[in-house]
Design a protein around this motif. Structure first.
Motif, PDB file in Angstrom:
ATOM      1  N   GLN A 274      26.545  26.569  13.499  1.00 25.72           N
ATOM      2  CA  GLN A 274      27.309  27.682  14.038  1.00 25.72           C
ATOM      3  C   GLN A 274      28.549  27.934  13.182  1.00 25.72           C
ATOM      4  O   GLN A 274      28.921  27.127  12.343  1.00 25.72           O
ATOM      5  N   ASN A 275      29.189  29.081  13.444  1.00 26.58           N
ATOM      6  CA  ASN A 275      30.334  29.442  12.612  1.00 26.58           C
ATOM      7  C   ASN A 275      31.484  28.454  12.733  1.00 26.58           C
ATOM      8  O   ASN A 275      32.230  28.232  11.779  1.00 26.58           O
ATOM      9  N   TRP A 276      31.666  27.849  13.927  1.00 25.97           N
ATOM     10  CA  TRP A 276      32.752  26.874  14.033  1.00 25.97           C
ATOM     11  C   TRP A 276      32.471  25.675  13.132  1.00 25.97           C
ATOM     12  O   TRP A 276      33.402  25.052  12.589  1.00 25.97           O
ATOM     13  N   GLU A 277      31.179  25.367  12.930  1.00 24.91           N
ATOM     14  CA  GLU A 277      30.841  24.257  12.032  1.00 24.91           C
ATOM     15  C   GLU A 277      31.026  24.658  10.569  1.00 24.91           C
ATOM     16  O   GLU A 277      31.398  23.829   9.735  1.00 24.91           O
ATOM     17  N   ARG A 278      30.788  25.928  10.272  1.00 27.45           N
ATOM     18  CA  ARG A 278      31.115  26.426   8.929  1.00 27.45           C
ATOM     19  C   ARG A 278      32.600  26.253   8.671  1.00 27.45           C
ATOM     20  O   ARG A 278      33.017  25.778   7.614  1.00 27.45           O
ATOM     21  N   ALA A 279      33.414  26.660   9.653  1.00 31.10           N
ATOM     22  CA  ALA A 279      34.870  26.546   9.496  1.00 31.10           C
ATOM     23  C   ALA A 279      35.280  25.087   9.307  1.00 31.10           C
ATOM     24  O   ALA A 279      36.147  24.771   8.491  1.00 31.10           O
ATOM     25  N   ALA A 280      34.654  24.193  10.064  1.00 30.25           N
ATOM     26  CA  ALA A 280      35.002  22.775   9.961  1.00 30.25           C
ATOM     27  C   ALA A 280      34.673  22.223   8.578  1.00 30.25           C
ATOM     28  O   ALA A 280      35.404  21.381   8.035  1.00 30.25           O
ATOM     29  N   MET A 281      33.562  22.680   8.006  1.00 30.19           N
ATOM     30  CA  MET A 281      33.130  22.159   6.705  1.00 30.19           C
ATOM     31  C   MET A 281      34.023  22.612   5.546  1.00 30.19           C
ATOM     32  O   MET A 281      33.915  22.084   4.447  1.00 30.19           O
ATOM     33  N   ILE A 282      34.899  23.592   5.775  1.00 25.36           N
ATOM     34  CA  ILE A 282      35.829  23.996   4.721  1.00 25.36           C
ATOM     35  C   ILE A 282      36.662  22.806   4.272  1.00 25.36           C
ATOM     36  O   ILE A 282      36.972  22.632   3.094  1.00 25.36           O
ATOM     37  N   LYS A 283      37.033  21.947   5.224  1.00 26.60           N
ATOM     38  CA  LYS A 283      37.939  20.833   4.920  1.00 26.60           C
ATOM     39  C   LYS A 283      37.205  19.513   4.667  1.00 26.60           C
ATOM     40  O   LYS A 283      37.841  18.474   4.483  1.00 26.60           O
ATOM     41  N   ALA A 284      35.868  19.536   4.683  1.00 23.71           N
ATOM     42  CA  ALA A 284      35.109  18.293   4.518  1.00 23.71           C
ATOM     43  C   ALA A 284      35.306  17.717   3.111  1.00 23.71           C
ATOM     44  O   ALA A 284      35.330  18.447   2.115  1.00 23.71           O
TER      45      ALA A 284
END
Length: 980
Positions: A274-284
């Motif tokens: 989901q998009n919230w997981e896309r957002a989270a992966m920015i900082k991975a």
């Protein structure tokens, strides 16, 4: 000397909030330095004129004070080298313990805690002294966390290799080719850790790496390793903890193991991500384990995170994420005290979302926008023309300011909190640590920052295209449906477009009082597209609009409301939120439209509903509007009007995230306490006109249950006991119609119950439950204090003493109240038979479980491991003297937090208090939005979103998983602490 330079160089503007305290703290430190033979520190501390900075630090931060008193050698080290060198030395020590062949798990835990504590003190001192900026501090904290994590991972990998579970290619570099991928997420991944941050991790497995001798066993092996990693870093011991670890950002945490194979993870993200997981992966970022495999995994995941084409639809999705985990943006002024600098309006999260949203949109085409650090990406967005120079500079300054505030909040007690203190002492501490000479100058700067951030954030979403905009026909004239309008409504998301057309035609035909005037209908016509778009954004648009229609029918006039909604989108969104998520609140608005008037005051979101706040408004309300008629009846009616409006406004604050569930419980309780106090005064005055008074007569109301513990919800009954006293020789009252003393107080109590619970023109004030009085329903409704005391001391059952742990007086004669509270304290201080008390409470809990089973897993009161279990643990601790506080608390959460260490470990006590806080936030939202008998299957999507926000989790699956974990933890603690 280095240390003298350190303590003498900077921030002499750090003020000492309490000079006398600081003087005592310095003396304690002198004694500790002498005892530990810290000679340089001892010499330095002899000159009190040169220790202003250190005095301020000791005064402002109990955490730094306690650590340095216990370990003055940390300060002594500052006389040998600068902080940067000392931190490098500690990093070398951390690396060494991870690969020491003689290392044991318990020794590793001790060493990491010792080193981390020293590093935290040094980092904080350099920060407070102004030698480093806030981003250097966050980098140092991140480096410290990463070093501790990697040392733990190396230890676990080497241990598994020794036991033959792995075949590491190189024991001198155990992480290399190990197949264990540890991704740092959030601020850890970005190198932006807070002073007291959790570290967010996701653990993946590259099963193709040579270290994995049996790829089929690797999930179980690495999941067990993950559990031990959490234990080593997170468990609180006598030495504290290293870092709290959060593994909940992994794919579908309720259904997946702690360590997930890369192939399964890629399949999940590409198919269900989901998009919230896309957002989270920015900082991975790979932070430990097999770094090469981690980098390869992120490279494979890049097309999922960074889409090639401009994705404006993501803006709406990311905005919905914000609504789930971030306080809803209201309107008007912003409160400073009690403000959440991370999640609150104008806070850190808004700056992060400002940056991340644009990264998600443009990062697919511009790789330079794929970085993880907020400030660096602000600069890149400026260079690419996505933001202006002024925006970049202002948000960069504001971000650093807010992160500094956040660090100082956390430095006080090393707690993971982002909320500015509400009390003067706590607030002054933060202002002093920020270098401000007084509270007012800090407040002014803080407000200016919040408003500037909010302005930029709001502008970002105002510029976004209106998805679902009603570009088609919206025709509601005539008696038949317009086909194009039906199509437009269907496209917007309404499932019964014909019914919606019929309802709106009713509005426009002026069939309601609110739409009878031409001007009102014109305003409503202009507002209709915005209304439809707002309701269409909810998942059950038809139902929400029907509730709005019910509300409209009850309005006496509509011009003012329609004008306000048209000019104030925030108010419109708030009304839609009520209609779409909170049927109970919507019903209140429908039955009592006047309660909505309070929402028109822009200050309701910036002013906390404290007892003083409510009392000031009640006094103003009662002093106006009373005519020459029956003053007693008018007073009771006005109390009902005031209570209904304020209950509603407390609910609105809770609904929008302006306050959390725990504070809402206090506010609902303060309101009830105030209403009882004023109702009692009115009853006493009215009653004495006919019956006079009893010589030496005194009366007080003892609050029980959730009113006593200040945990009332929106629909709670109130549990009270009425106690009285009088002169020993006073037999009758002295009024026109005399009554015997006991009869006098019984009648008086009956009048009070009627004043609170009798249906009147403005409804019922509160439902009153008096079954907790001595002898329950069989006894008199009013109890003499001597009878009460005798009963509680000699005859009361264990369950009655359990109830007494939450008792506190809330109304009546002040001196009498003090005597009652002292008597309750004395009764509860009588030693209980521990085994007998535990046995009866366990049997009582089992009886409740059999006779009143939970409705479903969301019945947090009755569910095993739910609120009742926590209340029983707290009450048992109070009755058996296992609460380590000087004064008695009625709050369940406070009693859990202060359990004695010989009864419960500090870590367990903190977990239990945290569980109660978590349940309270969830329960308050549920009780506010739906009736008690509403099951999980009937929760509206809007309510589910609110629950996600209250839990600070991205979706309801995560919330339910967290509930399951928490109830399991509580049930286990109940069994251990009571059955044990």
């Amino acid at each position: 000397m280095t240390g003298v330079l350190f303590f003498d160089r900077f921030l002499k503007s750090l003020t000492v909030p309490e000079p006398q305290n600081a003087k005592a703290y310095l003396q304690n430190l002198r004694e500790a330095a002498a005892e530990h033979q810290c000679n340089a520190l001892s010499a330095y501390l002899q000159n009190t004129d040169e220790t202003g900075f250190l005095a301020a630090v000791l005064d402002c931060s109990p955490f730094l004070r306690e650590v340095t008193e216990a370990n003055p050698e940390i300060l002594e080290s500052l006389f040998t080298a600068p902080v940067s060198i000392l931190l490098e030395q500690l990093a070398v020590q951390i690396r060494a313990v991870g690969v020491d062949p003689e290392m044991t798990e318990s020794r590793l835990m001790t060493e990491l805690r010792r080193i981390k504590k020293a590093a935290h003190v040094l980092i904080a001192l350099d920060d407070l002294a102004g030698l480093v900026d806030v981003m250097q501090t966050t980098n140092r904290l991140t480096d410290l966390a990463e070093a501790c994590l990697r040392a733990t991972v190396r230890f676990l990998l080497l241990e598994s290799d020794t036991k033959g579970k792995l075949a590491l290619p190189d024991r001198s570099d155990p992480e290399k080719d190990s197949g264990l991928i540890v991704l740092g997420m959030g601020k850890f991944g970005a190198g932006e850790l807070n002073y007291s941050s959790d570290i967010d991790l996701i653990i993946f497995i590259d099963s193709a790496r040579p270290a994995l001798t049996d790829p089929y066993e690797c999930v179980d092996l690495f999941s067990r390793m993950a559990r031990r990693l959490v234990k080593i870093l997170q468990d609180r011991t006598a030495d504290g903890y290293v870092f709290r670890v959060d593994l909940r950002l992994r794919p579908d945490p309720g259904a997946t193991p702690l360590a997930i194979p890369v192939s399964a993870a890629l399949h999940y993200y590409e198919g269900r991500g989901q998009n919230w997981e896309r957002a989270a992966m920015i900082k991975a970022r790979p932070v430990a384990g097999d770094i090469t495999s981690g980098e390869q995994f992120l490279k494979e995941l890049a097309p999922y995170v960074w889409r090639k084409y401009l994705d404006y639809a993501a803006i709406a999705d990311i905005h919905s994420i914000k609504r789930q985990i971030h306080a809803h943006r209201g309107h008007g002024d912003i409160a400073v005290r009690g403000h959440n600098v991370k999640l609150g309006r104008g806070g850190i999260r808004e700056i992060e979302f400002f940056v991340q949203t644009q990264q998600l949109i443009a990062g697919g085409r511009f790789p330079e926008l794929r970085g993880s650090q907020t400030l660096a990406m602000l600069t890149k967005l400026y260079e690419r023309g996505w933001v202006g120079e002024n925006t970049r500079d202002q948000l960069s300054r504001n971000y650093q300011f807010l992160r500094n505030v956040e660090h100082r909040i956390q430095m006080v007690a090393d707690e993971q909190t982002h909320i500015l203190p509400e009390d003067d002492e706590g607030f002054s501490r933060i202002a002093a640590m920020m270098g401000y000479p007084d509270n007012d100058s800090f407040t002014a700067e803080f407000l200016a920052v919040l408003r500037m951030v909010e302005k930029h954030y709001a502008a970002l979403f105002e510029q976004a295209p209106e998805l679902g905009s009603s570009g088609g026909n919206l025709v509601f004239t005539g008696e038949t449906d317009d086909p194009d309008t039906l199509q437009t409504l269907s496209q917007l998301g309404f499932e019964r477009p014909s019914d919606i057309c019929r309802i709106i035609r009713t509005w426009h035909f002026g069939r309601y009082r609110a739409t009878q005037t031409a001007e009102a209908r014109e305003r409503l016509t202009e507002l209709t597209p915005a209304l439809l778009n707002a309701f269409a954004a909810t998942e059950r648009a038809d139902d929400a609009l029907l509730r709005f229609d019910d509300f409209l029918q009850g309005l006496p006039s509509g011009i003012q409301l329609f004008s306000l909604l048209q000019s104030n989108p925030a108010l419109l969104n708030l009304l839609v939120l009520v209609m779409s998520a909170a049927p109970r609140l919507a019903e209140i608005i429908t039955r009592k439209p006047h309660v909505f008037d309070g929402m028109l005051d822009p200050r309701i979101f910036s002013e906390l509903p404290t007892r003083n706040y409510l009392e000031e408004r009640l006094d103003t309300f009662l002093s106006s509007g009373l005519n020459s008629g029956d003053a007693y009846e008018q007073t009771l009616d006005r109390l009902r009007i005031f209570a209904a409006e304020q209950r509603f406004l407390i609910g609105i604050r809770l609904l929008t995230g302006a306050i959390d569930g725990v504070r809402a419980g206090r506010a609902f309780s303060d309101l009830a306490e105030l209403m009882i106090d004023r109702a009692l005064s009115a009853v006493l005055k009215e009653f004495s006109l006919r019956h006079g008074q009893i010589a030496g007569g005194r009366i007080a109301v003892l609050a029980m249950g959730k009113l006593g513990s200040r945990e009332l919800t929106a629909g709670s009954d109130i549990d009270i006991i009425l106690l009285y006293d009088h002169d020993a020789d006073a037999d009758y009252s002295d009024g026109e119609k005399q009554l015997a003393a006991s009869q006098y107080y019984i009648r008086l109590t009956q009048r009070l119950i009627a004043a609170l619970s009798a249906p009147m023109a403005e409804g019922v004030l509160y439902e009153v439950d008096m079954r907790l009085r001595p002898s329950g329903n069989k006894g008199p409704v009013a109890t003499h204090i001597e009878a009460f005391s005798k009963y509680q001391r000699n005859e009361a059952w264990v369950w009655e003493h359990m109830a007494l742990t939450r008792a506190r007086t809330i109304a009546g004669d002040r001196s009498f109240r003090d005597e009652i509270d002292a008597e309750v304290d004395a009764i509860l201080a009588i030693p209980s038979e521990v085994k007998k008390t535990a046995k009866e409470m366990v049997e009582m809990r089992a009886l409740i479980a059999s006779e009143k089973p939970p409705r479903d897993n969301w019945d947090l009161k009755l569910r095993s491991g739910g609120l009742i279990d926590l209340e029983f643990i707290a009450q048992f601790a109070v009755l058996t003297g296992q609460v380590a506080t000087e004064t008695r608390h009625t709050s369940t959460e406070l009693n859990l937090r202060h359990l004695k260490s010989e009864f419960s470990s500090p870590a367990q006590a903190e977990e239990l208090a945290g569980a109660h806080h978590f349940y309270s936030n969830i329960t308050q939202i549920i009780r506010l939005c739906v009736d008690d008998n509403t099951g999980r299957e009937d929760y509206l999507p809007g309510l589910l979103e609110l629950l996600c926000r209250a839990a600070e989790l991205p979706d309801i699956g995560h919330v339910e998983h967290q509930l399951d974990q928490t109830t399991e933890l509580v049930a286990k603690a109940f069994k251990q602490l009571l059955k044990g």
